[in-house]
Design a protein around this motif. Structure first.
Motif, PDB file in Angstrom:
ATOM      1  N   GLN A  62      12.323  11.103 -15.544  1.00 46.09           N
ATOM      2  CA  GLN A  62      12.093  12.148 -16.526  1.00 46.09           C
ATOM      3  C   GLN A  62      10.688  11.960 -17.085  1.00 46.09           C
ATOM      4  O   GLN A  62      10.307  10.865 -17.489  1.00 46.09           O
ATOM      5  CB  GLN A  62      13.136  12.087 -17.640  1.00 46.09           C
ATOM      6  CG  GLN A  62      14.526  12.510 -17.188  1.00 46.09           C
ATOM      7  CD  GLN A  62      15.523  12.454 -18.327  1.00 46.09           C
ATOM      8  OE1 GLN A  62      15.611  11.462 -19.028  1.00 46.09           O
ATOM      9  NE2 GLN A  62      16.262  13.528 -18.516  1.00 46.09           N
ATOM     10  N   GLN A  74      10.512  17.803 -13.212  1.00 42.42           N
ATOM     11  CA  GLN A  74      10.798  16.544 -13.898  1.00 42.42           C
ATOM     12  C   GLN A  74      10.324  16.523 -15.352  1.00 42.42           C
ATOM     13  O   GLN A  74      10.608  15.580 -16.079  1.00 42.42           O
ATOM     14  CB  GLN A  74      10.143  15.389 -13.139  1.00 42.42           C
ATOM     15  CG  GLN A  74      10.695  15.195 -11.728  1.00 42.42           C
ATOM     16  CD  GLN A  74       9.997  14.069 -10.999  1.00 42.42           C
ATOM     17  OE1 GLN A  74       9.861  12.955 -11.518  1.00 42.42           O
ATOM     18  NE2 GLN A  74       9.530  14.345  -9.784  1.00 42.42           N
ATOM     19  N   ALA A 105      10.703  16.936 -18.939  1.00 38.11           N
ATOM     20  CA  ALA A 105      11.926  17.028 -19.725  1.00 38.11           C
ATOM     21  C   ALA A 105      11.678  17.448 -21.167  1.00 38.11           C
ATOM     22  O   ALA A 105      12.599  17.955 -21.833  1.00 38.11           O
ATOM     23  CB  ALA A 105      12.652  15.675 -19.714  1.00 38.11           C
TER      24      ALA A 105
END
Length: 397
Positions: free
Chosen positions: A3, A81, A83
């Motif tokens: 993340q 990815q 987040a």
């Protein structure tokens, strides 16, 4: 799959960005958008040491810069990815003593604090709006420069003016560079093997903007910047402490408005004004070595004023377990560090010349001799990591 946290630090015509791995803190991508708001705006990306410049012709503003970041992330296969997004926000006034998830109420609060940071908070809001527009649905977190200093006691932050001005206008010392101080104090305690809850640090964050803070038991108890970043130390282009009557003196003698005097003290003073050469400490040091009188005087005033503040912050901290240097100048200028430590030798500092020379370019290290009563240490700051960690924590990642 990792993340990633996107960190944004927006100025009125610039945008600094970084993408960090939540787990490792590694920087996968960094960027700098410049001349935003002008037709020739552009953004420069840096990946693994390689730079790429992208013109922002179609949308030469903050939204265009953030959009270009998204395009770059897509090209790297990283967009899915991301987040959460963390934002540096300069002033939260007295409203926030910690970082916070951004919602409409937080945006309204940042707007309310614009009079306390008229150059910075509007730009920070531009970055927030751009991120919300480009990265729809992702959590955004505000990390305030002022939050760390909300632990200062009243006697440290109240100015000696009618108290109604504090009650009515919020006129008080707020301090800045708080995110850096929070990181550096923790790292200094770790590096020196001290319990941060039983520590007395004086930390000098020295860059184009410069300040110093007294940090006792991990909490700010005093700092040199005030209601704005103009107060305190000599800086790149800022005068720092000066007789308030200078406003009337310059207005009368040069026929300047209050805004024009403020501009002079913020943008034409400091190292630039004294040296009459540059606001860049590296240039000034090079010219001082060659014998330039203005450059030599600028370095001496900068160091002398800082040394006086170091001594005063030792009073605020109730003593001093270590003097910590950080920021671009603090981490790289062995000349200024040596001058400050020599001025403060009465506090127990003795410069280790070789160690002082070695502590440069991102290297931490103790720069005083083993015989020194008090150590001085260089700790590279990492505000982006602090913002990323706060963003991950508040986003529940």
């Amino acid at each position: 799959m990792s993340q990633l946290i996107l960190v944004l630090n927006c100025g009125s015509s610039s945008l600094k960005g970084a993408v960090l791995d939540k787990e490792t803190g590694d920087v996968l991508l960094s960027c700098l958008g410049e001349k935003l708001g002008l037709p020739d705006a552009y953004i420069t990306f840096k990946v693994n040491g390689q730079k790429e410049k992208v013109e922002l012709t179609a949308e030469p503003n903050h939204t265009g810069a953030v959009g270009a970041m998204l395009d770059k992330l897509k090209a790297m296969g990283l967009e899915s990815q991301i987040a959460a997004i963390g934002h540096r926000v300069v002033s939260g006034g007295e409203l926030y003593s910690d970082s916070v998830l951004i919602d409409d109420n937080v945006i309204a609060a940042i707007e309310k604090c614009i009079p306390l940071a008229p150059l910075h908070n509007p730009a920070n809001l531009l970055g927030i709006y751009a991120a919300q527009n480009i990265f729809k649905g992702l959590p955004n977190v505000a990390v305030f420069d002022t939050a760390f200093h909300q632990t200062m006691p009243e006697h440290a932050y109240i100015y000696a003016v009618p108290r109604r001005l504090y009650r009515e206008l919020g006129l008080r010392r707020y301090g800045f560079h708080g995110t850096s101080y929070r990181f550096v104090a923790t790292e200094a305690a770790r590096f020196l093997g001290k319990d941060i809850n039983d520590s007395r640090f004086v930390v000098a964050h020295l860059g184009n903007g410069a300040s110093v803070a007294a940090i006792r038991n991990g909490k700010s108890v005093d700092t040199s910047m005030g209601i704005t970043p103009l107060e305190g130390l000599v800086m790149g282009t800022r005068a720092g402490d000066i007789d308030a009557s200078v406003y009337e003196f310059l207005a009368d003698n040069l026929n300047l408005s209050v805004k024009e005097v403020t501009n002079l003290l913020n943008k034409q003073s400091g190292l630039l004004g004294i040296s009459e050469l540059s606001s860049d400490c590296r240039t000034i040091e090079e010219e001082a070595i060659k014998g330039h009188e203005g450059a030599k005087l600028a370095l001496e005033i900068f160091s002398y004023r800082l040394a006086k503040y170091v001594a005063s912050m030792a009073v605020a901290a109730g003593g001093i377990d270590a003097l910590v240097f950080t920021g671009g100048i603090g981490e790289n200028s062995d000349i200024i560090r040596a001058k400050v430590l020599n001025y403060c030798s009465f506090l127990g500092f003795e410069v280790d010349e070789q160690a002082n020379l070695a502590a440069r370019f991102g290297k931490d290290g103790i720069i005083t001799t083993a015989d020194s009563k008090v150590p001085s240490v260089v700790i590279p700051t990492n505000e982006e990591l602090m913002i990323a960690q706060d963003t991950a924590r508040l986003s529940g990642l």
